[in-house]
Design a protein around this motif. Structure first.
Motif, PDB file in Angstrom:
ATOM      1  N   GLY A 188       0.770  -1.285   0.035  1.00  0.00           N
ATOM      2  CA  GLY A 188       0.104   0.132   0.007  1.00  0.00           C
ATOM      3  C   GLY A 188       0.746   1.388  -0.078  1.00  0.00           C
ATOM      4  O   GLY A 188       0.164   2.368  -0.140  1.00  0.00           O
ATOM      5  N   SER A 219      -3.698  11.079   1.049  1.00  0.00           N
ATOM      6  CA  SER A 219      -4.326   9.753   2.017  1.00  0.00           C
ATOM      7  C   SER A 219      -3.608   8.545   1.519  1.00  0.00           C
ATOM      8  O   SER A 219      -3.615   8.203   0.215  1.00  0.00           O
ATOM      9  CB  SER A 219      -5.664   9.589   2.220  1.00  0.00           C
ATOM     10  OG  SER A 219      -6.148  10.732   2.888  1.00  0.00           O
ATOM     11  N   ARG A 265      -3.719   4.303   2.598  1.00  0.00           N
ATOM     12  CA  ARG A 265      -3.871   3.104   3.544  1.00  0.00           C
ATOM     13  C   ARG A 265      -2.844   2.090   3.351  1.00  0.00           C
ATOM     14  O   ARG A 265      -2.773   1.260   2.008  1.00  0.00           O
ATOM     15  CB  ARG A 265      -5.410   2.544   3.504  1.00  0.00           C
ATOM     16  CG  ARG A 265      -5.608   1.522   4.604  1.00  0.00           C
ATOM     17  CD  ARG A 265      -7.188   1.004   4.548  1.00  0.00           C
ATOM     18  NE  ARG A 265      -7.235  -0.164   3.506  1.00  0.00           N
ATOM     19  CZ  ARG A 265      -8.232  -1.037   3.486  1.00  0.00           C
ATOM     20  NH1 ARG A 265      -9.084  -0.931   4.628  1.00  0.00           N
ATOM     21  NH2 ARG A 265      -8.395  -1.867   2.646  1.00  0.00           N
ATOM     22  N   SER A 288      -1.356  -1.814   4.592  1.00  0.00           N
ATOM     23  CA  SER A 288      -1.783  -3.081   4.921  1.00  0.00           C
ATOM     24  C   SER A 288      -0.680  -3.890   5.210  1.00  0.00           C
ATOM     25  O   SER A 288       0.178  -3.834   4.823  1.00  0.00           O
ATOM     26  CB  SER A 288      -2.669  -3.829   3.858  1.00  0.00           C
ATOM     27  OG  SER A 288      -4.003  -3.183   3.380  1.00  0.00           O
ATOM     28  N   PHE A 340      -3.683   9.492  11.694  1.00  0.00           N
ATOM     29  CA  PHE A 340      -3.334   8.068  11.214  1.00  0.00           C
ATOM     30  C   PHE A 340      -4.383   7.308  12.130  1.00  0.00           C
ATOM     31  O   PHE A 340      -4.656   7.749  13.342  1.00  0.00           O
ATOM     32  CB  PHE A 340      -2.114   7.780  11.692  1.00  0.00           C
ATOM     33  CG  PHE A 340      -1.206   8.177  10.709  1.00  0.00           C
ATOM     34  CD1 PHE A 340      -1.405   9.136   9.783  1.00  0.00           C
ATOM     35  CD2 PHE A 340       0.180   7.944  10.646  1.00  0.00           C
ATOM     36  CE1 PHE A 340      -0.298   9.781   8.889  1.00  0.00           C
ATOM     37  CE2 PHE A 340       1.301   8.119   9.787  1.00  0.00           C
ATOM     38  CZ  PHE A 340       0.719   9.188   9.037  1.00  0.00           C
ATOM     39  N   THR A 341      -4.981   6.326  11.639  1.00  0.00           N
ATOM     40  CA  THR A 341      -5.892   5.333  12.492  1.00  0.00           C
ATOM     41  C   THR A 341      -5.275   3.670  12.301  1.00  0.00           C
ATOM     42  O   THR A 341      -5.376   3.429  10.879  1.00  0.00           O
ATOM     43  CB  THR A 341      -7.254   5.324  11.774  1.00  0.00           C
ATOM     44  OG1 THR A 341      -7.771   6.671  12.133  1.00  0.00           O
ATOM     45  CG2 THR A 341      -7.968   4.508  12.758  1.00  0.00           C
ATOM     46  N   SER A 361      -5.966  -0.162  12.768  1.00  0.00           N
ATOM     47  CA  SER A 361      -7.002  -1.091  12.989  1.00  0.00           C
ATOM     48  C   SER A 361      -6.433  -2.695  12.500  1.00  0.00           C
ATOM     49  O   SER A 361      -5.421  -2.803  11.710  1.00  0.00           O
ATOM     50  CB  SER A 361      -8.277  -0.808  12.110  1.00  0.00           C
ATOM     51  OG  SER A 361      -7.941  -0.672  10.766  1.00  0.00           O
ATOM     52  N   TYR A 372      -3.994  -2.509   9.668  1.00  0.00           N
ATOM     53  CA  TYR A 372      -4.169  -1.700   8.464  1.00  0.00           C
ATOM     54  C   TYR A 372      -3.628  -0.325   9.294  1.00  0.00           C
ATOM     55  O   TYR A 372      -3.522  -0.174  10.397  1.00  0.00           O
ATOM     56  CB  TYR A 372      -5.669  -1.126   8.181  1.00  0.00           C
ATOM     57  CG  TYR A 372      -6.364  -2.380   7.533  1.00  0.00           C
ATOM     58  CD1 TYR A 372      -7.363  -3.277   8.226  1.00  0.00           C
ATOM     59  CD2 TYR A 372      -6.136  -2.704   6.110  1.00  0.00           C
ATOM     60  CE1 TYR A 372      -7.785  -4.327   7.464  1.00  0.00           C
ATOM     61  CE2 TYR A 372      -6.895  -3.784   5.543  1.00  0.00           C
ATOM     62  CZ  TYR A 372      -7.619  -4.496   6.257  1.00  0.00           C
ATOM     63  OH  TYR A 372      -8.402  -5.599   5.358  1.00  0.00           O
ATOM     64  N   GLN A 416      -4.567   3.552   8.295  1.00  0.00           N
ATOM     65  CA  GLN A 416      -4.954   4.739   7.465  1.00  0.00           C
ATOM     66  C   GLN A 416      -4.276   5.988   7.746  1.00  0.00           C
ATOM     67  O   GLN A 416      -4.375   6.420   8.727  1.00  0.00           O
ATOM     68  CB  GLN A 416      -6.626   4.747   7.780  1.00  0.00           C
ATOM     69  CG  GLN A 416      -7.272   5.977   6.956  1.00  0.00           C
ATOM     70  CD  GLN A 416      -7.226   5.376   5.349  1.00  0.00           C
ATOM     71  OE1 GLN A 416      -7.528   4.334   4.915  1.00  0.00           O
ATOM     72  NE2 GLN A 416      -7.010   6.697   4.542  1.00  0.00           N
ATOM     73  N   ASN A 471      -3.977  10.000   6.838  1.00  0.00           N
ATOM     74  CA  ASN A 471      -4.847  11.097   5.940  1.00  0.00           C
ATOM     75  C   ASN A 471      -3.785  12.432   6.243  1.00  0.00           C
ATOM     76  O   ASN A 471      -3.109  12.320   7.375  1.00  0.00           O
ATOM     77  CB  ASN A 471      -6.057  11.175   6.624  1.00  0.00           C
ATOM     78  CG  ASN A 471      -7.290  10.146   6.391  1.00  0.00           C
ATOM     79  OD1 ASN A 471      -6.781   9.476   5.286  1.00  0.00           O
ATOM     80  ND2 ASN A 471      -7.974   9.839   7.430  1.00  0.00           N
TER      81      ASN A 471
END
Length: 124
Positions: free
Chosen positions: A8, A17, A19, A21, A68-69, A71, A80, A82, A84
């Protein structure tokens, strides 16, 4: 043993952005704390984010909090990140890591397994 493979990464403009993985295989993915680390060019590796085995607790570096997130999907064995509102200073090689413990830690020395990393470049 846990095998980790990131994907990714790429080139993105500031404010954009991405994401990331991290696909895991081997031993039970759900039993591990998972983390993301990054190494900017010419600098030491640094902590980015981590998540408890059940996703119930997350922790972020101050520099990425709110942008950032992290998960995880334990059914698919995927982690993951994410990202942004990316900034040029987010440019780095991003690696996922697994820690054979239930407690989140921000030190890279506490993680047992590592992926090979994926390059993220933020530039106009």
């Amino acid at each position: 043993q846990v095998q980790l493979v990131e994907s990714g990464g790429g080139l993105v403009q500031p404010g954009g952005s991405l994401r990331l993985s991290c696909a895991a295989s081997g031993r039970t993915f759900s039993g591990y704390v998972m983390g993301w680390f990054r190494q900017p060019p010419g600098k030491a590796r640094e902590f980015v984010a981590a998540i408890r085995w059940d996703g119930g607790i997350t922790h972020y570096a101050g520099s990425v909090k709110g942008r950032f997130t992290i998960s995880r999907d334990n059914a698919k064995n995927i982690l993951y990140l994410q990202m942004n509102s990316l900034k040029p200073e987010d440019t780095a090689v991003y690696s996922c890591a697994a820690r054979a413990n239930v407690v989140i830690d921000t030190s890279s020395e506490e993680y047992n397994y590592w992926g090979q990393g994926t390059q993220v470049t933020v530039s106009s």
